[in-house]
Design an enzyme around this catalytic site. Structure first.
Site, PDB file in Angstrom:
ATOM      1  N   GLY A  12       0.781  -1.147  -0.089  1.00  0.00           N
ATOM      2  CA  GLY A  12      -0.042   0.037  -0.091  1.00  0.00           C
ATOM      3  C   GLY A  12       0.875   1.222   0.029  1.00  0.00           C
ATOM      4  O   GLY A  12       2.191   1.112   0.172  1.00  0.00           O
ATOM      5  N   ASP A  13       0.161   2.423  -0.409  1.00  0.00           N
ATOM      6  CA  ASP A  13       0.835   3.837  -0.366  1.00  0.00           C
ATOM      7  C   ASP A  13       2.096   3.847  -1.258  1.00  0.00           C
ATOM      8  O   ASP A  13       2.907   4.345  -0.917  1.00  0.00           O
ATOM      9  CB  ASP A  13       1.415   3.825   1.090  1.00  0.00           C
ATOM     10  CG  ASP A  13       0.484   3.739   2.277  1.00  0.00           C
ATOM     11  OD1 ASP A  13      -0.971   4.189   1.758  1.00  0.00           O
ATOM     12  OD2 ASP A  13       0.462   3.235   3.266  1.00  0.00           O
ATOM     13  N   GLU A  14       1.788   3.141  -2.247  1.00  0.00           N
ATOM     14  CA  GLU A  14       2.735   3.398  -3.413  1.00  0.00           C
ATOM     15  C   GLU A  14       2.532   4.590  -4.238  1.00  0.00           C
ATOM     16  O   GLU A  14       3.612   4.856  -4.814  1.00  0.00           O
ATOM     17  CB  GLU A  14       2.535   2.088  -4.257  1.00  0.00           C
ATOM     18  CG  GLU A  14       2.957   0.703  -3.905  1.00  0.00           C
ATOM     19  CD  GLU A  14       1.682  -0.001  -3.269  1.00  0.00           C
ATOM     20  OE1 GLU A  14       0.486   0.702  -3.005  1.00  0.00           O
ATOM     21  OE2 GLU A  14       1.623  -1.053  -2.858  1.00  0.00           O
ATOM     22  N   LYS A  16      -0.766   5.409  -5.741  1.00  0.00           N
ATOM     23  CA  LYS A  16      -1.524   4.815  -6.751  1.00  0.00           C
ATOM     24  C   LYS A  16      -2.592   6.087  -7.185  1.00  0.00           C
ATOM     25  O   LYS A  16      -2.928   6.209  -8.295  1.00  0.00           O
ATOM     26  CB  LYS A  16      -2.543   3.950  -5.917  1.00  0.00           C
ATOM     27  CG  LYS A  16      -1.961   2.779  -5.747  1.00  0.00           C
ATOM     28  CD  LYS A  16      -2.974   1.488  -4.947  1.00  0.00           C
ATOM     29  CE  LYS A  16      -3.173   1.912  -3.603  1.00  0.00           C
ATOM     30  NZ  LYS A  16      -2.139   1.817  -2.602  1.00  0.00           N
ATOM     31  N   LYS A  18      -1.543   9.132  -7.305  1.00  0.00           N
ATOM     32  CA  LYS A  18      -0.743  10.014  -8.256  1.00  0.00           C
ATOM     33  C   LYS A  18      -0.899   9.273  -9.624  1.00  0.00           C
ATOM     34  O   LYS A  18      -0.943   9.986 -10.693  1.00  0.00           O
ATOM     35  CB  LYS A  18       0.660  10.115  -7.787  1.00  0.00           C
ATOM     36  CG  LYS A  18       1.454  11.039  -8.527  1.00  0.00           C
ATOM     37  CD  LYS A  18       2.898  11.124  -8.468  1.00  0.00           C
ATOM     38  CE  LYS A  18       3.540  12.123  -9.093  1.00  0.00           C
ATOM     39  NZ  LYS A  18       4.982  12.024  -8.990  1.00  0.00           N
ATOM     40  N   GLY A  40      -6.195   5.570   1.838  1.00  0.00           N
ATOM     41  CA  GLY A  40      -5.533   7.030   1.968  1.00  0.00           C
ATOM     42  C   GLY A  40      -4.695   7.384   0.870  1.00  0.00           C
ATOM     43  O   GLY A  40      -3.683   6.801   0.529  1.00  0.00           O
ATOM     44  N   HIS A  41      -5.325   8.217  -0.014  1.00  0.00           N
ATOM     45  CA  HIS A  41      -4.583   8.708  -1.156  1.00  0.00           C
ATOM     46  C   HIS A  41      -4.052  10.108  -1.016  1.00  0.00           C
ATOM     47  O   HIS A  41      -5.030  10.940  -1.021  1.00  0.00           O
ATOM     48  CB  HIS A  41      -5.210   8.438  -2.545  1.00  0.00           C
ATOM     49  CG  HIS A  41      -5.845   7.050  -2.682  1.00  0.00           C
ATOM     50  ND1 HIS A  41      -5.170   5.846  -2.521  1.00  0.00           N
ATOM     51  CD2 HIS A  41      -7.192   6.421  -2.658  1.00  0.00           C
ATOM     52  CE1 HIS A  41      -5.701   4.884  -2.914  1.00  0.00           C
ATOM     53  NE2 HIS A  41      -7.100   5.071  -3.039  1.00  0.00           N
ATOM     54  N   THR A 128      -7.077  -0.518  10.345  1.00  0.00           N
ATOM     55  CA  THR A 128      -7.149   1.196  10.459  1.00  0.00           C
ATOM     56  C   THR A 128      -8.412   1.353  11.701  1.00  0.00           C
ATOM     57  O   THR A 128      -8.691   2.533  11.627  1.00  0.00           O
ATOM     58  CB  THR A 128      -7.383   1.680   9.216  1.00  0.00           C
ATOM     59  OG1 THR A 128      -8.532   0.976   8.532  1.00  0.00           O
ATOM     60  CG2 THR A 128      -6.329   1.426   8.145  1.00  0.00           C
ATOM     61  N   GLN A 223      -5.565  -0.371  -1.375  1.00  0.00           N
ATOM     62  CA  GLN A 223      -4.580  -1.310  -0.600  1.00  0.00           C
ATOM     63  C   GLN A 223      -3.638  -1.832  -1.681  1.00  0.00           C
ATOM     64  O   GLN A 223      -3.275  -0.938  -2.578  1.00  0.00           O
ATOM     65  CB  GLN A 223      -5.235  -2.381   0.195  1.00  0.00           C
ATOM     66  CG  GLN A 223      -6.045  -1.810   1.526  1.00  0.00           C
ATOM     67  CD  GLN A 223      -7.141  -1.146   1.005  1.00  0.00           C
ATOM     68  OE1 GLN A 223      -8.195  -1.629   0.303  1.00  0.00           O
ATOM     69  NE2 GLN A 223      -7.493   0.120   1.948  1.00  0.00           N
TER      70      GLN A 223
HETATM   71  P1  GDP Z   1      -1.718   5.483  -2.330  1.00  0.00           P
HETATM   72  O1  GDP Z   1      -2.305   4.885  -1.079  1.00  0.00           O
HETATM   73  O2  GDP Z   1      -0.960   4.270  -3.095  1.00  0.00           O
HETATM   74  O3  GDP Z   1      -2.567   6.494  -2.989  1.00  0.00           O
HETATM   75  O4  GDP Z   1      -0.361   6.312  -1.773  1.00  0.00           O
HETATM   76  P2  GDP Z   1      -0.418   7.622  -0.708  1.00  0.00           P
HETATM   77  O5  GDP Z   1      -1.106   8.779  -1.100  1.00  0.00           O
HETATM   78  O6  GDP Z   1      -0.919   6.793   0.768  1.00  0.00           O
HETATM   79  O7  GDP Z   1       1.046   7.712  -0.358  1.00  0.00           O
HETATM   80  C1  GDP Z   1       2.214   8.004  -1.453  1.00  0.00           C
HETATM   81  C2  GDP Z   1       2.708   9.585  -0.998  1.00  0.00           C
HETATM   82  O8  GDP Z   1       3.689   9.519  -1.778  1.00  0.00           O
HETATM   83  C3  GDP Z   1       1.912  10.673  -1.440  1.00  0.00           C
HETATM   84  O9  GDP Z   1       1.941  11.574  -0.375  1.00  0.00           O
HETATM   85  C4  GDP Z   1       2.344  11.093  -2.573  1.00  0.00           C
HETATM   86  O10 GDP Z   1       2.044  12.499  -2.649  1.00  0.00           O
HETATM   87  C5  GDP Z   1       3.600  10.916  -2.538  1.00  0.00           C
HETATM   88  N1  GDP Z   1       4.099  10.507  -3.762  1.00  0.00           N
HETATM   89  C6  GDP Z   1       3.688  10.035  -4.954  1.00  0.00           C
HETATM   90  N2  GDP Z   1       4.418   9.642  -5.951  1.00  0.00           N
HETATM   91  C7  GDP Z   1       5.947  10.315  -5.431  1.00  0.00           C
HETATM   92  C8  GDP Z   1       7.016  10.587  -6.023  1.00  0.00           C
HETATM   93  O11 GDP Z   1       7.557  10.075  -7.234  1.00  0.00           O
HETATM   94  N3  GDP Z   1       8.002  10.865  -5.359  1.00  0.00           N
HETATM   95  C9  GDP Z   1       7.773  11.674  -3.832  1.00  0.00           C
HETATM   96  N4  GDP Z   1       8.604  12.214  -3.231  1.00  0.00           N
HETATM   97  N5  GDP Z   1       6.419  11.488  -3.342  1.00  0.00           N
HETATM   98  C10 GDP Z   1       5.411  10.804  -4.122  1.00  0.00           C
HETATM   99  P1  IMO Z   2      -3.932   2.593   0.637  1.00  0.00           P
HETATM  100  O1  IMO Z   2      -5.018   2.578  -0.293  1.00  0.00           O
HETATM  101  C1  IMO Z   2      -1.532   0.710   3.937  1.00  0.00           C
HETATM  102  C2  IMO Z   2      -3.405  -2.115   6.354  1.00  0.00           C
HETATM  103  C3  IMO Z   2      -3.659  -1.570   7.837  1.00  0.00           C
HETATM  104  C4  IMO Z   2      -3.405  -3.091   8.351  1.00  0.00           C
HETATM  105  C5  IMO Z   2      -4.233  -4.060   7.624  1.00  0.00           C
HETATM  106  C6  IMO Z   2      -5.554  -4.334   7.772  1.00  0.00           C
HETATM  107  O2  IMO Z   2      -3.733   3.988   1.096  1.00  0.00           O
HETATM  108  O3  IMO Z   2      -2.768   1.934   0.135  1.00  0.00           O
HETATM  109  P2  IMO Z   2      -7.910  -2.767   7.692  1.00  0.00           P
HETATM  110  O4  IMO Z   2      -8.320  -1.561   8.294  1.00  0.00           O
HETATM  111  O5  IMO Z   2      -7.945  -2.625   6.057  1.00  0.00           O
HETATM  112  O6  IMO Z   2      -8.922  -4.138   8.290  1.00  0.00           O
HETATM  113  O7  IMO Z   2      -6.511  -3.025   8.065  1.00  0.00           O
HETATM  114  O8  IMO Z   2      -4.188  -3.246   6.108  1.00  0.00           O
HETATM  115  N1  IMO Z   2      -4.069  -1.238   5.391  1.00  0.00           N
HETATM  116  C7  IMO Z   2      -3.310  -0.228   4.509  1.00  0.00           C
HETATM  117  N2  IMO Z   2      -1.768  -0.191   4.639  1.00  0.00           N
HETATM  118  N3  IMO Z   2      -2.276   1.258   2.866  1.00  0.00           N
HETATM  119  C8  IMO Z   2      -3.559   1.197   2.918  1.00  0.00           C
HETATM  120  O9  IMO Z   2      -4.409   1.661   1.854  1.00  0.00           O
HETATM  121  C9  IMO Z   2      -4.158   0.392   3.778  1.00  0.00           C
HETATM  122  N4  IMO Z   2      -5.525  -0.177   3.973  1.00  0.00           N
HETATM  123  C10 IMO Z   2      -5.195  -0.939   4.770  1.00  0.00           C
HETATM  124  O10 IMO Z   2      -2.643  -0.826   8.229  1.00  0.00           O
HETATM  125  O11 IMO Z   2      -2.314  -3.551   8.456  1.00  0.00           O
HETATM  126 MG    MG Z   3      -2.397   5.286   1.075  1.00  0.00          MG
END
Ligand code: GDP
Ligand code: IMO
Ligand code: MG
Length: 428
Positions: A12-14, A16, A18, A40-41, A128, A223
């Site tokens: 997660g949090d890669e 996506k 963006k 959380g995006h 969460t 996720q």
């Molecule tokens: P998601 O859950 O996959 O949508 O990702 P999140 O939003 O939770 O986390 C990704 C974070 O990395 C965000 O704060 C973006 O603004 C940031 N981000 C995305 N791409 C890049 C990048 O290439 N470089 C940097 N420094 N930040 C980035």
């Molecule tokens: P995005 O879309 C990172 C993790 C939680 C926990 C596990 C189970 O932003 O990538 P849940 O509340 O879903 O039952 O929790 O999954 N988790 C995430 N970790 N990014 C997320 O979403 C997540 N959504 C759930 O931290 O380990």
């Molecule tokens: Mg996220």
């Protein structure tokens, strides 16, 4: 143009949000197909920063129709708050379409999420706390509440009373909590009905018709692969299918229409919550990645666990999802490192293994086998062409591509919308 899928390739949090934003001007419909407000995006557009949880991030692009499909679990209070928040910032949310089949997160799901976690003690998942697991459990147990139930008070009451019967026994007798009254739940849910009603449609039919008309549909996964309930690090996962297969069951779009699968992978690895993480760092390099990459959860604010790039995980994701293109994000975060370790395989009890072991116990004590790549110190956030990246950064990307099972078509070099280097067009 057929349907396109975006999925997270790690935990997660890669980035996506963006990646979605990057192609959304070519998209007619953007669909969230799994999860709920556990996601959380963060999307940065110019000076503006948007944090989205339940709504698909494509909602930020004018002209795109956002859809919440059947595979999603909806907390109606969060939905309304998020819509109001965006409206206040001048974003038009009037086109949002919501599936009649999506399941509803209620107060008792949130309560159960928190008490069961507490009960697990040391074995807790680190959810969460948004009620995601208990809502999907009710769906599978066939005692869930669906969006359409909000429009029939009699049925809603019957279903809530039925669901609460067993749950109240559990809450009172096992978890030592107060019983929850059906009336308070029903009244709360009914209070959203009028506002929700105009958004509700048969989204499977809507998307089918759109595809038949040649429209482009983007399915945006919440996720990620390693959090998928079937293919992730069970039980340390979320409760939905976050992989590309989930884009079919979670929307009603036939599998053969999903022909572009974009995997989002960070140039290193992070994870929130408990569970195995072979390349995790608990030293100053871990801090370096956390601080440089601002690795704190968008949803819960928790510091994310950090580690080096794990190629067996990328290969696994490429295979499970059928990734056609990777977007490699956050390459800029590695700037300043003298050398960059990459996990190329694992050592499991003295044996070198190239793939993720099928036994979770083995995966728990797998230690990474690293290859080391020379780093770079130049600021790359302004670079827009691959050949303008420092040679070592180019080599790092090419090396990752060689070991990750699919081509790397775009590279994130900063948080901003335009901070991206494209090598191959993501859409034809
Ligand atoms: P998601 O859950 O996959 O949508 O990702 P999140 O939003 O939770 O986390 C990704 C974070 O990395 C965000 O704060 C973006 O603004 C940031 N981000 C995305 N791409 C890049 C990048 O290439 N470089 C940097 N420094 N930040 C980035
Ligand atoms: P995005 O879309 C990172 C993790 C939680 C926990 C596990 C189970 O932003 O990538 P849940 O509340 O879903 O039952 O929790 O999954 N988790 C995430 N970790 N990014 C997320 O979403 C997540 N959504 C759930 O931290 O380990
Ligand atoms: Mg996220």
């Amino acid at each position: 143009m057929p349907a396109v899928v975006i999925v997270g390739a790690q935990w997660g949090d890669e980035g996506k949000g963006k990646a979605t934003d990057l192609i959304s001007d070519r998209i007619d419909y953007v669909v969230k197909f799994n999860g709920g407000n556990n996601a959380g995006h963060t999307v940065v557009i110019g000076e503006e920063k948007y944090a989205l949880h339940l709504l698909p991030s494509g909602i930020l692009t004018a002209g795109v129709t956002p859809v919440i499909s059947n595979g999603v679990v909806i907390d109606p209070e969060v939905l309304m708050e998020e819509l109001d928040g965006l409206t206040a910032r001048g974003i038009d949310v009037s086109r949002l379409v919501v599936s009649s089949h999506a399941h509803i997160i209620t107060g008792y799901h949130r309560t159960l999420d928190r008490v069961t976690e507490r009960f697990l003690g040391k074995r807790q998942i680190g959810t969460t706390g948004r009620g995601i697991g208990p809502t999907y459990a009710d769906k599978i147990n066939r005692v869930g509440i669906r969006v359409q139930d909000l429009f029939d008070e009699g049925i809603l009451r019957q279903k809530v009373e039925g669901a609460l019967e067993a749950k109240n026994h559990l809450l009172v007798k096992i978890y030592n909590r107060r019983a929850i009254g059906a009336d308070e739940i029903v009244d709360e849910l009914l209070s959203y009905a009028d506002r929700l009603r105009p958004m509700v449609q048969d989204t499977g039919l809507l998307l089918h018709r759109a595809l038949e008309e040649g429209k482009t549909v983007l399915c945006e996964g919440g996720q990620a692969t390693m959090l998928d309930v079937d293919h992730g690090t069970y039980p340390f996962v979320t409760s939905s299918n976050a992989t590309s297969g989930g884009a079919s069951t979670g929307t009603g779009i036939a599998p053969w229409r999903l022909d572009k699968i974009i995997g989002i992978v960070k140039a290193y690895t992070t994870r929130v919550g408990a569970g195995p993480f072979p390349t995790e760092l608990e030293d100053e390099f871990g801090e370096f990645l956390r601080n440089n990459g601002h690795e704190f959860g968008t949803t819960t604010g928790r510091p994310r666990r950090t580690g080096w790039y794990d190629a067996p995980i990328a290969r696994y994701s490429a295979r499970i999802n059928g990734v056609t293109d990777f977007v490699l994000t956050k390459l800029d975060v590695l700037t300043g490192l003298e050398k960059i370790p990459v996990c190329v395989a694992y050592d499991v009890d003295g044996q070198r293994v190239e793939d993720i072991p099928w036994s979770q116990s083995d995966f728990h004590h797998a230690t990474p086998i690293y290859e080391y790549f020379p780093g770079w110190s130049e600021d790359i956030t302004g670079v827009r062409r691959f050949e303008d990246l420092p040679q070592n950064a180019q080599d790092y990307v090419i090396a990752l591509e060689g070991m990750s099972g699919s081509r790397i078509s775009a590279i994130g070099v900063g948080p901003g919308r335009d901070a991206i280097v494209t090598r191959h067009a993501l859409l034809d």
